[in-house]
Design an enzyme around this catalytic site. Structure first.
Site, PDB file in Angstrom:
ATOM      1  N   CYS A  21       0.829  -1.210   0.000  1.00  0.00           N
ATOM      2  CA  CYS A  21       0.000   0.000   0.000  1.00  0.00           C
ATOM      3  C   CYS A  21       0.863   1.260   0.000  1.00  0.00           C
ATOM      4  O   CYS A  21       0.717   2.119  -0.856  1.00  0.00           O
ATOM      5  CB  CYS A  21      -0.934  -0.017   1.208  1.00  0.00           C
ATOM      6  SG  CYS A  21      -1.786   1.540   1.516  1.00  0.00           S
ATOM      7  N   CYS A  24       0.918   4.178   4.913  1.00  0.00           N
ATOM      8  CA  CYS A  24       1.406   4.426   6.278  1.00  0.00           C
ATOM      9  C   CYS A  24       2.915   4.229   6.293  1.00  0.00           C
ATOM     10  O   CYS A  24       3.398   3.104   6.411  1.00  0.00           O
ATOM     11  CB  CYS A  24       0.718   3.496   7.266  1.00  0.00           C
ATOM     12  SG  CYS A  24      -1.067   3.766   7.401  1.00  0.00           S
ATOM     13  N   TYR A 251      -8.421  31.221   3.281  1.00  0.00           N
ATOM     14  CA  TYR A 251      -8.588  29.799   2.939  1.00  0.00           C
ATOM     15  C   TYR A 251      -9.711  29.203   3.780  1.00  0.00           C
ATOM     16  O   TYR A 251      -9.585  28.112   4.344  1.00  0.00           O
ATOM     17  CB  TYR A 251      -7.312  28.993   3.188  1.00  0.00           C
ATOM     18  CG  TYR A 251      -6.037  29.506   2.575  1.00  0.00           C
ATOM     19  CD1 TYR A 251      -5.709  29.225   1.251  1.00  0.00           C
ATOM     20  CD2 TYR A 251      -5.130  30.254   3.320  1.00  0.00           C
ATOM     21  CE1 TYR A 251      -4.524  29.676   0.700  1.00  0.00           C
ATOM     22  CE2 TYR A 251      -3.939  30.707   2.779  1.00  0.00           C
ATOM     23  CZ  TYR A 251      -3.646  30.418   1.467  1.00  0.00           C
ATOM     24  OH  TYR A 251      -2.460  30.855   0.918  1.00  0.00           O
ATOM     25  N   ASP A 320      -4.791  28.744   6.733  1.00  0.00           N
ATOM     26  CA  ASP A 320      -4.707  27.277   6.721  1.00  0.00           C
ATOM     27  C   ASP A 320      -4.542  26.838   5.268  1.00  0.00           C
ATOM     28  O   ASP A 320      -5.475  26.307   4.660  1.00  0.00           O
ATOM     29  CB  ASP A 320      -5.970  26.688   7.351  1.00  0.00           C
ATOM     30  CG  ASP A 320      -5.896  25.180   7.517  1.00  0.00           C
ATOM     31  OD1 ASP A 320      -4.826  24.597   7.234  1.00  0.00           O
ATOM     32  OD2 ASP A 320      -6.912  24.575   7.913  1.00  0.00           O
ATOM     33  N   CYS A 347      -0.044  21.980   7.298  1.00  0.00           N
ATOM     34  CA  CYS A 347      -0.032  20.526   7.176  1.00  0.00           C
ATOM     35  C   CYS A 347       1.269  20.037   6.540  1.00  0.00           C
ATOM     36  O   CYS A 347       1.381  18.867   6.180  1.00  0.00           O
ATOM     37  CB  CYS A 347      -1.235  20.037   6.364  1.00  0.00           C
ATOM     38  SG  CYS A 347      -1.339  20.744   4.699  1.00  0.00           S
TER      39      CYS A 347
END
Length: 402
Positions: A21, A24, A251, A320, A347
């Protein structure tokens, strides 16, 4: 013995799909090690600007994603499969259970896949452009328990629609709405532009920081509500609102931050380029009985330029931006507007570091930074920064240069 125990722990934790995958990236670490790695990364990138607090992690870092998206296709033996795209590829990795996805959503997706042969429903084949079902998107309100299922199809013609929906609801009575989304183009985008509500209202609701938000198939909503409350409450504390301030939410999206700030500020202005998001923000404000928030569909940089030209400076600006950070025009406009306080919700610590360089050169000081782990087991980390700048009454008229 201690080294052997750590190795055993690491081998027991990873998901069986981890290597294929790729979603993670930190499964070779236990959770405390992940938190230490993320905190250190933030310190290395932005520690030169000011103090960085210890990272805030989750007490239970599993099954936190309230939005689950599964791609449907065929394997080499023409059997229907569903799962996630392998990292940096368009190959589907079959997945029935995921350690970070909502368990109810995973179960619904598996049920839909198992029902398809009985209803002669074909999975979409990208090579031939044939088949019906391309993706299934499930969103669940963690506070309300409401569940939305979006069937993303290559055609609006849904044969055996009524019996299919009836059986799905019988097997999963927790579902509150079902939407058919039509995506008939060859595109990497999951959702198309056409939608039809098959059951329920076509949207769900969830509660975040005491406010109710409407979530539709295409609307943005943070996928980890537990840590989102931590993140936004931290941002509000850093803003130091007393109930009198004018706040600008750049934003603003569907108005999440603006509506959370409204009870702590005198007036809140939200600006967002996406008109659909602004409509959602207005609807969310109306639903929550908020009367001191105003939302505008516009470019945030241009909006701030206009505010500066009219000497209309807010007390606090929340920003943001997306993972790419802010662009040069936005930052130049922010420096010209020159609010006393900026709360930057990031982020991506790399682009945060880049933007802080510019804001620091423009006279802002980072008072503190708080990392928050929004996405356990992945390499992503959120950071909230409080920035301040002394002002004179003529400062807003001065054009800052980058």
């Amino acid at each position: 013995m201690e080294t052997k125990k750590k190795t055993t722990d690491r081998q027991a934790l990873p998901c069986p799909h981890a290597k294929k995958c790729g979603g993670c990236q930190l499964q070779n670490m236990d959770y405390p090690q992940q938190l230490a790695w993320k905190e250190n990364r933030v310190r290395q990138l932005i520690g030169r600007f000011g103090p960085v607090r210890p990272i805030i992690g989750m007490s239970t870092p599993y099954h936190y994603r309230n939005k689950v998206q599964a791609a449907f296709g065929l394997d080499g033996r023409r059997r229907i499969i569903s799962g996630v795209y392998q990292s940096s590829s368009h190959r589907i990795v079959p997945v029935d259970k995921c350690l970070i996805e909502d368990e109810t959503a995973d179960q619904i997706i598996v049920t839909i896949r198992s029902m398809m042969p009985d209803f002669r429903m074909l999975a979409y084949d990208e090579r031939t452009g044939t088949g019906f079902l391309r993706h299934v998107l499930v969103k669940r309100g963690f506070a309300t328990g409401q569940v939305m299922v979006v069937l993303v199809a290559a055609s609006p013609i849904f044969k055996l629609q009524k019996p299919f929906i009836s059986k799905l609801l019988a097997l999963h009575p927790e579902i509150t709405t079902i939407v058919l989304n039509v995506n008939d183009r060859f595109t990497p985008l999951v959702l198309g532009q056409r939608e039809k509500v098959l059951y329920g209202k076509g949207y769900i609701e969830d509660v975040l920081c005491g406010k109710t938000f409407r979530i539709s198939p295409r609307s943005f909503y943070q996928i980890n509500p537990v840590q989102t409350e931590v993140l936004y409450n931290t941002a509000m504390d850093m803003a130091g609102l007393t109930g009198r301030e004018t706040v600008l939410d750049a934003y603003c999206g569907t108005g999440t931050i603006a509506l959370i700030a409204n009870g702590r500020a005198g007036k809140v202005l939200g600006v967002e380029l996406n008109r659909d998001a602004v409509r959602d923000a207005i609807a969310n404000a109306r639903q929550n009985g908020v009367t001191n928030c105003w939302f505008t569909a516009a470019d945030a940089g241009e909006y701030m330029e206009d505010m500066a030209a009219h000497h209309d400076r807010p007390d606090v600006v929340f920003m943001d931006p997306p993972r790419a950070g802010s662009d040069e025009r936005f930052l130049r406009s922010l420096l010209r507007l020159s609010p006393p306080r900026v709360v930057y919700i990031s982020c991506n610590p790399e682009t945060l570091s880049r933007d802080l360089d510019i804001l620091h050169a423009g006279g802002y000081t980072m008072e503190t930074a708080q990392p928050v782990d929004m996405f356990p087991w992945t390499g992503h980390v959120e950071t909230v920064c409080s920035l301040s700048k002394p002002h004179s009454k003529h400062h807003i008229e001065k054009e800052n240069t980058l």
